[in-house]
Design an enzyme around this catalytic site. Structure first.
Site, PDB file in Angstrom:
ATOM      1  N   ASP B 111       0.862  -1.178   0.000  1.00  0.00           N
ATOM      2  CA  ASP B 111       0.000   0.000   0.000  1.00  0.00           C
ATOM      3  C   ASP B 111       0.902   1.232   0.000  1.00  0.00           C
ATOM      4  O   ASP B 111       2.126   1.126  -0.017  1.00  0.00           O
ATOM      5  CB  ASP B 111      -0.980  -0.039   1.188  1.00  0.00           C
ATOM      6  CG  ASP B 111      -0.274  -0.021   2.529  1.00  0.00           C
ATOM      7  OD1 ASP B 111       0.952   0.186   2.571  1.00  0.00           O
ATOM      8  OD2 ASP B 111      -0.957  -0.224   3.545  1.00  0.00           O
ATOM      9  N   GLY B 114      -0.783   5.748   2.895  1.00  0.00           N
ATOM     10  CA  GLY B 114      -1.783   6.808   3.075  1.00  0.00           C
ATOM     11  C   GLY B 114      -2.830   6.456   4.122  1.00  0.00           C
ATOM     12  O   GLY B 114      -3.159   7.271   4.983  1.00  0.00           O
ATOM     13  N   GLN B 215     -11.357   7.063  -4.847  1.00  0.00           N
ATOM     14  CA  GLN B 215     -11.916   7.511  -3.570  1.00  0.00           C
ATOM     15  C   GLN B 215     -13.282   8.142  -3.832  1.00  0.00           C
ATOM     16  O   GLN B 215     -13.787   8.067  -4.952  1.00  0.00           O
ATOM     17  CB  GLN B 215     -10.958   8.513  -2.893  1.00  0.00           C
ATOM     18  CG  GLN B 215      -9.664   7.884  -2.371  1.00  0.00           C
ATOM     19  CD  GLN B 215      -9.883   7.013  -1.135  1.00  0.00           C
ATOM     20  OE1 GLN B 215     -10.991   6.914  -0.584  1.00  0.00           O
ATOM     21  NE2 GLN B 215      -8.798   6.335  -0.699  1.00  0.00           N
ATOM     22  N   ASP B 292      -7.442  -7.665   0.209  1.00  0.00           N
ATOM     23  CA  ASP B 292      -6.532  -7.939   1.327  1.00  0.00           C
ATOM     24  C   ASP B 292      -7.293  -7.611   2.589  1.00  0.00           C
ATOM     25  O   ASP B 292      -8.182  -6.753   2.594  1.00  0.00           O
ATOM     26  CB  ASP B 292      -5.285  -7.060   1.278  1.00  0.00           C
ATOM     27  CG  ASP B 292      -5.579  -5.666   1.791  1.00  0.00           C
ATOM     28  OD1 ASP B 292      -6.207  -4.883   1.058  1.00  0.00           O
ATOM     29  OD2 ASP B 292      -5.219  -5.365   2.949  1.00  0.00           O
TER      30      ASP B 292
END
Lengths: 399, 399
Positions: B111, B114, B215, B292
């Site tokens: 990742d 963030g 997002q 995940d």
């Protein structure tokens, strides 16, 4: 030989085609006082000198039972004090015994609870009858006596059981050491009667064995009296208790020599709760056959690796960038495959895998050490092997 | 194909004889919107839908890497935030990269840091440039920006990298969600430029890939704008971030459907940080390819076992005397060999082995679940498989 011993083994796979129905011991070779032997039990042969990994609460901490077996352990140890409190001996018996519960089909030795009730329970009262104490887990009240200890060990189904004894911390006054030693002798007699009654009633089989425990602190005279009295009771094996409790390596080895000389050659000798690789080598040199200790797993959890080049403190900053394997000479894949840098990171980060890897490596190291000792005795070169090995394995945090 | 991609792989065993030098994805079969595919990387093929076990600080907690691989995982995840703080990306690079460091030769996804800089570091300041924060370990000051995040991911050597993004907790006001989404888009562009520069400079290879992250909270319009803007930047794969952060299962699935429809069919889709078996099934149904989650290992440490008959809370008293295996239908030997009574005892006693066994069982369960999903899609019976399976696996503490 060759006959199955009946009910008690029916659900357990037997590791040897020809299994004994009775407990036995024979010395196969000697080198000085050191002995290479075999303890034969219905659940398998224990090659001696033997190191027993400690499975306190029905698990050798951070290891799968398969790893313990593959490391070379023939037998492991369970703690009566812990198991009687959780999951309880009655529950273990109801579920088919300790072997089935924890998936270990080889022999298991249990202690009597005597040592740990002294060291772990906060409130206790020792009388002729036994020890009243409060659980360190929940404060519940319990009683351990020779009869109850044997009952618990039979419920667990352990192959080698220990008499109930009083182990006092050293240093202590001679009169206190003597009082505890004599109490332990009276408890030895009661333990033996309780065990024989279990065998007669079907609660144990002749393939299981009860050992007496020599006490007497670091006093040669008390040790002699204890040993002689126990030998007169004719146990199938003798434990040496009350050492590694604060007296130091030198005093321990001296006392050990003064104790072993009073024990019969044809019975196994078990030094309880010992020790470092150096302790094991020195004790085998004096004729000890069996050991147990939490050191391989406990020190592993704390970041120490036993290697053939000394003891690594893997938390040390100097390992942070070291891609060398933990121990290229180890028989354990975890020691050869994992870098010092990686395990340093895991232990510093408090990760399970760090404890898992080091407990595995150390358990395998101890078994490999015993293997080498057995080979050196068989080839009558124990003294030279010991000198060469001690110089290597006692090093602290080598490069 | 068939040519080695040079330096970056020289020290790693390559799992396929014919390995790709570039990142690729193809859909092999569909069943409704569900897709069965393959992501091809120089370090091996990732069968999709794929579940990636989480190896936060270079270890999947309480598991040996061999167990993770044998469970069926093709790829695992590492966390940039944790690894940059300890052991640091520079140290991992110096030691040969994350694969060698943690002994995992398959693909690794990282990742961007963030999400975790928001959830774990106590003091932080978000600016256009990036996030200034203090380590949760020692209070030391650090900066994460798109450029620094990509630099770290390249130092780690991860095969699939994530753009730096801002993930805000839900519920949140629309204007805050919109601001974070738009900032994340500007950071996507900067991340892509930084990654391309790394490839040009030899800090990454064309076999590695950078994903953009959609997002926009639970607002379909913001999700659409985010997805379309990222698609215009032409990433090799798209992540769906900012879900499973407090919005609930229904809102998550609704938003997911509204997001996936704006993503191209020929690129992999990764739903970050999700989820329960039910979440996975519902998300695969909508066309998600990668997942995940810490749930298999974290819930394992806390005493929960995912089974083909529902979720067991193994600490529950009713399991104390239950010698049934944890899950007779599991592919994992630990699920078939260990009794509920034993694991109950281990977890209640706080023993390592309890966490080790349940983390293993759960990791294997998740992989077996993905295997079944892939088979159901390949045979175009995903909907019926999903209905039948959901009814079984969502049960709570079945007998």
């Amino acid at each position: 030989m060759g006959e199955t011993p009946g009910e008690s083994l029916s659900s357990i796979e037997r590791p040897f085609e020809e299994a004994e129905t009775h407990f036995g011991f024979q010395v196969l070779a000697t080198s000085g006082l050191a002995r290479r032997g075999e303890i034969v039990t219905p659940r398998g042969v224990i090659r001696t000198p033997a190191f027993m990994p400690v499975g306190t609460v029905a698990t050798v901490k951070a290891l799968y039972p398969e790893q313990v077996k593959e490391a070379g352990a023939d037998i492991l140890l369970g703690n009566t004090y812990h198991l009687m409190l959780r999951p309880t001996a009655e529950r273990v018996a109801r579920l088919g015994g300790l072997h089935k519960f924890m998936r270990w089909d080889g022999p298991i030795l249990t202690d009597s609870g005597g040592f740990q009730v002294m060291s772990l329970s906060k409130i206790r009262k020792i009388t002729e009858e036994g020890v009243q104490f409060q659980s360190h887990l929940d404060g519940s009240r319990h009683m351990l006596s020779p009869e109850r200890s044997i009952e618990i060990q039979c419920l667990l189904g352990s192959d080698i059981q220990m008499q109930f004894d009083e182990c006092i911390e050293l240093p202590a006054e001679r009169k206190d050491v003597e009082r505890a030693m004599e109490l332990s002798l009276r408890w030895a007699e009661r333990s033996k009667r309780a065990f024989d009654a279990q065998v007669a009633a079907g609660g144990a089989t002749p393939g299981q064995a009860l050992f007496g425990i020599v006490q007497g602190g670091v006093d040669p005279e008390l040790r002699r009296r204890s040993a002689e009295a126990l030998v007169a009771m004719d146990f199938p094996g003798y434990s040496i208790g009350g050492l590694a409790v604060g007296e130091g390596h030198e005093a321990m080895i001296a006392t050990l020599g003064q104790t072993v000389e009073h024990l019969p050659a044809h019975k196994p000798r078990y030094l309880m709760g010992v020790g470092t690789p150096l302790d094991l080598i020195e004790s085998v040199r004096l004729g000890v056959d069996m050991f147990d200790c939490v050191m391989p797993t406990r020190n592993g959890r704390h970041g120490y690796a036993f290697t053939w080049n000394g003891v690594l403190n893997i938390k040390n900053a100097k390992h942070a960038d070291d891609m060398q394997p933990i121990d290229a000479q180890s028989r354990c894949p975890a020691a050869r495959d994992n870098s010092r840098a990686y395990v340093h990171h895991l232990i510093r980060s408090g990760e399970f895998l760090g404890a898992m890897i080091l407990s595995w490596i150390n358990t395998a190291f101890y078994q490999q050490l015993m293997d080498e000792m057995r080979a050196a005795i068989a080839e009558d070169r124990f003294a030279s092997w010991a000198e060469e090995t001690k110089a290597r394995v006692v090093r602290k945090d080598p490069a």
